[in-house]
Design a protein around this motif. Structure first.
Motif, PDB file in Angstrom:
ATOM      1  N   LEU A  16      -0.186  -5.271   3.759  1.00 37.99           N
ATOM      2  CA  LEU A  16       1.039  -4.857   4.429  1.00 37.99           C
ATOM      3  C   LEU A  16       1.797  -3.855   3.583  1.00 37.99           C
ATOM      4  N   LEU A  17       1.847  -4.108   2.280  1.00 40.44           N
ATOM      5  CA  LEU A  17       2.519  -3.175   1.371  1.00 40.44           C
ATOM      6  C   LEU A  17       1.848  -1.806   1.420  1.00 40.44           C
ATOM      7  N   GLY A  18       0.511  -1.785   1.355  1.00 40.01           N
ATOM      8  CA  GLY A  18      -0.208  -0.521   1.421  1.00 40.01           C
ATOM      9  C   GLY A  18       0.046   0.218   2.723  1.00 40.01           C
ATOM     10  N   THR A  19       0.102  -0.537   3.827  1.00 43.90           N
ATOM     11  CA  THR A  19       0.373   0.075   5.131  1.00 43.90           C
ATOM     12  C   THR A  19       1.748   0.710   5.165  1.00 43.90           C
ATOM     13  N   MET A  20       2.743   0.029   4.619  1.00 48.01           N
ATOM     14  CA  MET A  20       4.101   0.567   4.603  1.00 48.01           C
ATOM     15  C   MET A  20       4.196   1.816   3.724  1.00 48.01           C
ATOM     16  N   LEU A  21       3.462   1.834   2.614  1.00 46.35           N
ATOM     17  CA  LEU A  21       3.432   3.037   1.783  1.00 46.35           C
ATOM     18  C   LEU A  21       2.899   4.228   2.577  1.00 46.35           C
ATOM     19  N   ILE A  22       1.826   3.989   3.315  1.00 46.74           N
ATOM     20  CA  ILE A  22       1.233   5.071   4.104  1.00 46.74           C
ATOM     21  C   ILE A  22       2.196   5.546   5.196  1.00 46.74           C
ATOM     22  N   VAL A  23       2.789   4.597   5.923  1.00 45.35           N
ATOM     23  CA  VAL A  23       3.709   4.946   7.010  1.00 45.35           C
ATOM     24  C   VAL A  23       4.894   5.747   6.478  1.00 45.35           C
ATOM     25  N   TYR A  24       5.493   5.262   5.391  1.00 47.78           N
ATOM     26  CA  TYR A  24       6.649   5.951   4.818  1.00 47.78           C
ATOM     27  C   TYR A  24       6.292   7.368   4.384  1.00 47.78           C
ATOM     28  N   ALA A  25       5.197   7.508   3.647  1.00 51.63           N
ATOM     29  CA  ALA A  25       4.821   8.819   3.116  1.00 51.63           C
ATOM     30  C   ALA A  25       4.440   9.788   4.223  1.00 51.63           C
ATOM     31  N   VAL A  26       3.692   9.317   5.211  1.00 51.85           N
ATOM     32  CA  VAL A  26       3.284  10.197   6.305  1.00 51.85           C
ATOM     33  C   VAL A  26       4.497  10.656   7.115  1.00 51.85           C
ATOM     34  N   LEU A  27       5.431   9.748   7.394  1.00 52.74           N
ATOM     35  CA  LEU A  27       6.643  10.139   8.115  1.00 52.74           C
ATOM     36  C   LEU A  27       7.425  11.194   7.335  1.00 52.74           C
ATOM     37  N   ALA A  28       7.550  10.974   6.024  1.00 49.42           N
ATOM     38  CA  ALA A  28       8.294  11.929   5.201  1.00 49.42           C
ATOM     39  C   ALA A  28       7.584  13.276   5.132  1.00 49.42           C
ATOM     40  N   LEU A  29       6.252  13.270   5.022  1.00 49.36           N
ATOM     41  CA  LEU A  29       5.491  14.515   4.957  1.00 49.36           C
ATOM     42  C   LEU A  29       5.539  15.273   6.287  1.00 49.36           C
ATOM     43  N   LEU A  34       1.479   8.586  -2.788  1.00 48.66           N
ATOM     44  CA  LEU A  34       1.768   7.303  -2.142  1.00 48.66           C
ATOM     45  C   LEU A  34       0.783   7.021  -1.011  1.00 48.66           C
ATOM     46  N   VAL A  35       0.394   8.055  -0.281  1.00 47.59           N
ATOM     47  CA  VAL A  35      -0.606   7.866   0.775  1.00 47.59           C
ATOM     48  C   VAL A  35      -1.914   7.366   0.170  1.00 47.59           C
ATOM     49  N   VAL A  36      -2.345   8.007  -0.914  1.00 43.91           N
ATOM     50  CA  VAL A  36      -3.590   7.601  -1.574  1.00 43.91           C
ATOM     51  C   VAL A  36      -3.481   6.169  -2.085  1.00 43.91           C
ATOM     52  N   LEU A  37      -2.352   5.849  -2.728  1.00 47.77           N
ATOM     53  CA  LEU A  37      -2.144   4.499  -3.239  1.00 47.77           C
ATOM     54  C   LEU A  37      -2.176   3.479  -2.111  1.00 47.77           C
ATOM     55  N   GLY A  38      -1.527   3.801  -1.000  1.00 49.30           N
ATOM     56  CA  GLY A  38      -1.524   2.894   0.145  1.00 49.30           C
ATOM     57  C   GLY A  38      -2.913   2.664   0.710  1.00 49.30           C
ATOM     58  N   ILE A  39      -3.699   3.729   0.799  1.00 48.69           N
ATOM     59  CA  ILE A  39      -5.069   3.604   1.296  1.00 48.69           C
ATOM     60  C   ILE A  39      -5.900   2.704   0.386  1.00 48.69           C
ATOM     61  N   VAL A  40      -5.741   2.884  -0.926  1.00 51.24           N
ATOM     62  CA  VAL A  40      -6.474   2.055  -1.882  1.00 51.24           C
ATOM     63  C   VAL A  40      -6.084   0.591  -1.733  1.00 51.24           C
ATOM     64  N   MET A  41      -4.788   0.314  -1.561  1.00 47.17           N
ATOM     65  CA  MET A  41      -4.334  -1.071  -1.446  1.00 47.17           C
ATOM     66  C   MET A  41      -4.840  -1.711  -0.156  1.00 47.17           C
ATOM     67  N   VAL A  42      -4.818  -0.966   0.945  1.00 45.01           N
ATOM     68  CA  VAL A  42      -5.331  -1.509   2.201  1.00 45.01           C
ATOM     69  C   VAL A  42      -6.835  -1.771   2.093  1.00 45.01           C
ATOM     70  N   ALA A  43      -7.548  -0.846   1.468  1.00 48.09           N
ATOM     71  CA  ALA A  43      -8.989  -1.020   1.302  1.00 48.09           C
ATOM     72  C   ALA A  43      -9.312  -2.254   0.466  1.00 48.09           C
TER      73      ALA A  43
END
Length: 273
Positions: free
Chosen positions: A105-118, A258-267
């Motif tokens: 869940l943490l990794g997913t939120m990192l991805i969502v936040y970073a993608v929205l900001a980008l 942050l996107v990369v970190l989130g992907i790694v955590m979800v994986a």
């Protein structure tokens, strides 16, 4: 990590130094970066416990020193109450959840936040809709922050979408309306202070929830103080970087990481790595 070995304290110091650089550079991101990095080697709720003290101490100035404090509480009080309730409730529940689920869940939120900001997406919320949206946004942010210690989704996009120069319907031009910013300085202060207060309220709810489950021991004070000190040093360094480099380039590098970190955590949470 239970005994906080020297290597772990050094790692915490490095994490908050990096988070402080980001906050000093772009004005936010200390909790997001720090919790994401610490969750690589420790349980999410343990990382969240360490995070609370640095987040509170580094956001006090941002939250309370400005011209818009009365405006924020008059306009956003339902959001703040719902946020604290949601954060405390989620922290209690997540402490009993599967740690893989929490990390995912943490990794997913990192991805969502970073993608929205980008993406550069911008929203606009009409003032009359705030009555209905504020408690919903507050509860959603509280639930997410209590589960992941990320305090930005969906509160930050929502706060950025508000028109603080407009007051209650029918009193748009009334200078006595406490929900209306009366000058440009107050408009700027309203956004900056509301971001700081949002983080403080959500972290207070998180602390209550973790404390209720016994996941906020006194032992987190030492790494918390170390994190606070290095975060402040990082913020000073981040301001220097901001003055020398393109803010947009720095911001995009941080968000991409942050996107990369989130992907790694979800994986990792789903067993793909």
């Amino acid at each position: 990590m239970a005994g906080y070995e020297i290597w772990a304290l050094c790692a915490v110091a490095g994490v908050f130094l990096a988070g402080g650089v980001v906050k000093g550079g772009i004005g936010l991101g200390l909790p997001t970066v720090s919790i994401g990095l610490m969750a690589i080697w420790m349980p999410v709720e343990q990382a969240a416990g360490i995070l609370i003290l640095p987040v509170i101490l580094t956001n006090i100035w941002q939250a309370f020193f400005g011209t818009a404090l009365k405006l924020i509480f008059a306009r956003l009080w339902t959001m703040l109450i719902a946020m604290m309730i949601g954060s405390a409730a989620a922290a209690i529940l997540i402490a009993s959840a599967d740690q893989a689920l929490a990390a995912g869940l943490l990794g997913t939120m990192l991805i969502v936040y970073a993608v929205l900001a980008l993406s550069g997406a911008r929203f606009s919320v009409p003032v009359p809709m705030e009555r209905y949206l504020s408690p919903v946004i507050g509860l959603a942010t509280g639930l997410i922050s209590g589960a992941t210690a990320i305090f930005v989704i969906p509160a930050v996009p929502y706060l950025q979408s508000l028109n603080f120069a407009a007051g209650r319907p029918g009193r748009e031009d009334d200078p006595a309306d406490p929900t209306r910013a009366t000058d440009e300085t107050m408009i700027k202060d309203a956004l900056i202070q509301s971001l700081g207060i949002t983080v403080l309220v959500a972290s207070a709810g998180l602390a209550i929830g973790l404390g209720a489950k016994g996941n906020l021991p006194l032992a987190v004070v030492v790494p918390g103080l170390i994190g606070t000190a290095t975060a402040i040093l990082g913020m000073v360094a981040g301001r220097s970087i901001r003055n020398r480099l393109s803010l947009e380039v720095f911001r995009r590098w941080v968000l991409s990481a942050l996107v990369v970190l989130g992907i790694v955590m979800v994986a990792r949470a789903t067993g793909l790595t």
